[in-house]
Design an enzyme around this catalytic site. Structure first.
Site, PDB file in Angstrom:
ATOM      1  N   CYS A 211       0.801  -1.260   0.254  1.00  0.00           N
ATOM      2  CA  CYS A 211       0.272  -0.169   0.242  1.00  0.00           C
ATOM      3  C   CYS A 211       1.129   1.304   0.216  1.00  0.00           C
ATOM      4  O   CYS A 211       0.387   2.321  -0.586  1.00  0.00           O
ATOM      5  CB  CYS A 211      -0.672  -0.338   1.308  1.00  0.00           C
ATOM      6  SG  CYS A 211      -0.199  -0.054   2.516  1.00  0.00           S
ATOM      7  N   HIS A 534      -1.476   1.442   7.471  1.00  0.00           N
ATOM      8  CA  HIS A 534      -2.206   1.607   6.347  1.00  0.00           C
ATOM      9  C   HIS A 534      -1.835   2.377   5.064  1.00  0.00           C
ATOM     10  O   HIS A 534      -2.456   3.899   6.038  1.00  0.00           O
ATOM     11  CB  HIS A 534      -3.645   0.779   6.060  1.00  0.00           C
ATOM     12  CG  HIS A 534      -3.641   0.558   5.090  1.00  0.00           C
ATOM     13  ND1 HIS A 534      -3.620  -0.127   4.175  1.00  0.00           N
ATOM     14  CD2 HIS A 534      -5.073   1.347   4.164  1.00  0.00           C
ATOM     15  CE1 HIS A 534      -3.856  -0.447   2.840  1.00  0.00           C
ATOM     16  NE2 HIS A 534      -4.958   0.359   3.122  1.00  0.00           N
TER      17      HIS A 534
END
Length: 587
Positions: A211, A534
């Site tokens: 990510c 994230h």
């Protein structure tokens, strides 16, 4: 003997302790300044014709430096009429009389001695025009004292930047025929709910803790100058492969060559991602080839572990720069930051001034940068004080202190560019004093990039405690940002006062002032802990914000973006200025 005559007997070598900076007088051009660029009013011009080419000779030995770089007229002086020493005192340039704000104007009117020197600011003032006036020779003398007697740049730059009107391209009849023959319109693409997605907005598959890469790639895919470059076929991967045999663009070529030293061209793989993103397909795209190419250049980071998005951006831009710099077909100049597309878009120049607190000598260095890393303010002092407390309870309070409060991007930039007194363990060697001295350091931006990337230092590492942690404090960031207060020209003007003498012979500050307005178009956020977080990217396309969470694309409103925990912010100049070629100038 008048007060000013007593001043002229002071030796140039007299040393004075530093003082605090006085307020800065606002810059105001007098009405008479326009027809005569050398002098600000006719009274100053008449004064020069009467007293000769250097009417300020008596003041040169009296200019004194006050930190950080402000000048004044040395030695305590008093009004010749009332004997007081008020905060504002004026010295007549014609007859050396000193007067306060009450008695200086009558003297100027009776004797027609209109031009005086503001003693506290070392600035010229005309009582007849009731405004500040400016003279190159006087300001040059003040600038010489301000830089510690070092050499000054030329008064005028030989390079002039010309503005040209932007002319949008429109196809002629022949081009319209070619477009109709060789292309076909792409069908509109819709997402759930019937909303039309802008072209180029395509999800990226997560290949396993990637990510960090997807978030940066989404920001780059929609960086206007970078997007225009690749979509204009300025870097064609097939042409690059054919013309540069030392650069390999396909994984199969590496296997065929059986040479571990061969590296893939990251710019070619980025060109492939642009082609895929703007192809019209909406299925998530897998950037596996790009990841493999990056691993070839950053072997120390070649793993499926979570990486830092900021480190990935810097590594990728450096790799593109190194590869494209080897292409001799692209002319570039040393230190200009325009030798490759990565630096033409993201590269700026920082200015660092280190000033001796004893004599005022200033050492200036320039460093290129592709982003600016900012500390979160406030609470810096608080965390330092609590560092000496060893208990677990205190450590918990310290973490809460770091995460509490609200910071602003403007506050972080103010903190980045404010003068900083270096400690006694950071003394620098003063070329004028010839010994190590304590100093003040101040950062500023000499040249703004087309796209400014601000990295917020949310990850802190303590080598003493052998621990790392994340700072979750909320950061307010504006959608529109004026970078003018942080330019070197603004910082120097604030430091030295209003002068017509340039402190830098180059015109990069002037060009930056013209394009200091920026608009936010991408925000990369980080949620979660330091080792288990994230990354998500928010993009503004047109007037709509979109959330890019790996393969998922959703529409969001402004409030969602403002509430996000910003880690990297991307701003693009609102107005771009183009260089005029010699052929254009001749035409």
């Amino acid at each position: 003997m008048s007060s000013l005559e007593r001043l002229t007997s002071i030796s140039e070598d007299t040393q004075h302790p530093p003082e605090s900076t006085m307020p800065i007088t606002a810059f105001r051009d007098s009405p008479a300044a326009a027809p005569n660029p050398s002098y600000s009013c006719r009274h100053l011009s008449d004064l020069r014709s009467r007293l000769g080419p250097d009417p300020f000779l008596k003041f040169r030995a009296c200019i004194r430096l006050r930190l950080p770089g402000r000048a004044s007229i040395s030695a305590p002086v008093r009004c010749d009429v009332c004997g007081r020493a008020p905060p504002r005192l004026y010295a007549c340039v014609s007859c050396a009389a000193a007067g306060c704000g009450e008695h200086a104007p009558p003297h100027a009117a009776d004797a027609s001695h209109h031009v005086v020197v503001d003693v506290g600011r070392a600035e010229l003032f005309c009582f007849a025009c009731r405004d500040q006036v400016y003279d190159r020779d006087f300001d040059a003398a003040v600038a010489t004292a301000a830089v510690g007697g070092g050499p000054l740049p030329p008064t005028e730059s030989v390079r002039k930047r010309r503005r040209v009107d932007y002319k949008p391209w429109a196809p002629d009849l022949n081009e319209l025929a070619l477009i109709a023959e060789k292309s076909s319109p792409l069908p509109p693409s819709r997402i759930e709910g019937g909303a039309v997605l802008p072209w180029g907005l395509r999800g990226l598959s997560n290949l396993g803790n990637t990510c960090f890469m997807n978030s940066v790639l989404q920001a780059l895919l929609h960086t206007p100058p970078l997007r225009n470059y690749f979509l204009s076929d300025k870097h064609n991967r097939y042409y690059c492969e054919r013309e540069n045999r030392t650069i390999v663009t396909r994984k199969s070529d590496v296997a065929k060559g059986n040479n571990k030293n061969l590296q893939l061209c990251l710019a070619c793989d980025l060109d492939a991602i642009f082609s895929a993103a703007f192809s019209g397909y909406r299925m998530p795209y897998s950037p596996a080839k790009f990841l493999h190419s990056w691993w070839q250049h950053a072997s120390n980071l070649a793993s499926y572990e979570q990486q830092d998005a900021h480190e990935f951006l810097i590594s990728m831009l450096d790799t593109i720069h190194e590869k494209m710099q080897k292409d001799v077909r692209k002319p570039h100049s040393q230190g200009s930051g325009d030798c490759c597309i990565a630096h033409r878009v993201f590269s700026g120049i920082l200015r660092s001034d280190v000033m001796c607190t004893s004599c005022g000598f200033t050492s200036t260095t320039y460093d290129p940068c592709v982003d600016i890393s900012l500390d979160l303010e406030p609470n810096h002092a608080g965390s330092t004080k609590m560092a000496s407390v060893k208990s677990n309870y205190s450590l918990h309070n310290e973490a809460n202190s770091l995460n509490s409060g609200v910071s602003t991007l403007v506050g972080c930039l103010d903190h980045f560019t404010r003068p900083e007194r270096l400690g006694s363990d950071q003394k620098f060697f003063c070329q004028k004093c010839q010994v190590r001295q304590e100093s003040l350091k101040q950062m500023s931006i000499r040249k703004l990039p087309l796209v400014s990337c601000f990295h917020i230092k949310r990850f802190e590492h303590s080598p003493i405690r052998k621990m790392s942690r994340k700072v979750d404090r909320y950061l307010q960031f504006p959608f529109s940002l004026d970078m003018a207060p942080y330019l070197s020209s603004s910082i120097l003007r604030s430091r030295y006062g209003n002068r017509i003498f340039p402190y830098d012979g180059d015109e990069q500050e002037a060009s930056s002032e013209l394009s200091s307005q920026f608009e936010l178009f991408a925000v990369i956020t980080h949620s979660g802990k330091l080792d288990a977080g994230h990354y998500v990217t928010y993009l503004r396309l047109g007037n709509q914000w979109y959330k890019c969470d790996d393969a998922w694309i959703t529409r969001v409103n402004d409030d969602v973006v403002r509430a996000a925990q910003g880690y990297m912010m991307f701003y693009v100049q609102k107005m771009l200025y183009y260089r005029v070629s010699e052929s254009t100038c001749a035409a």
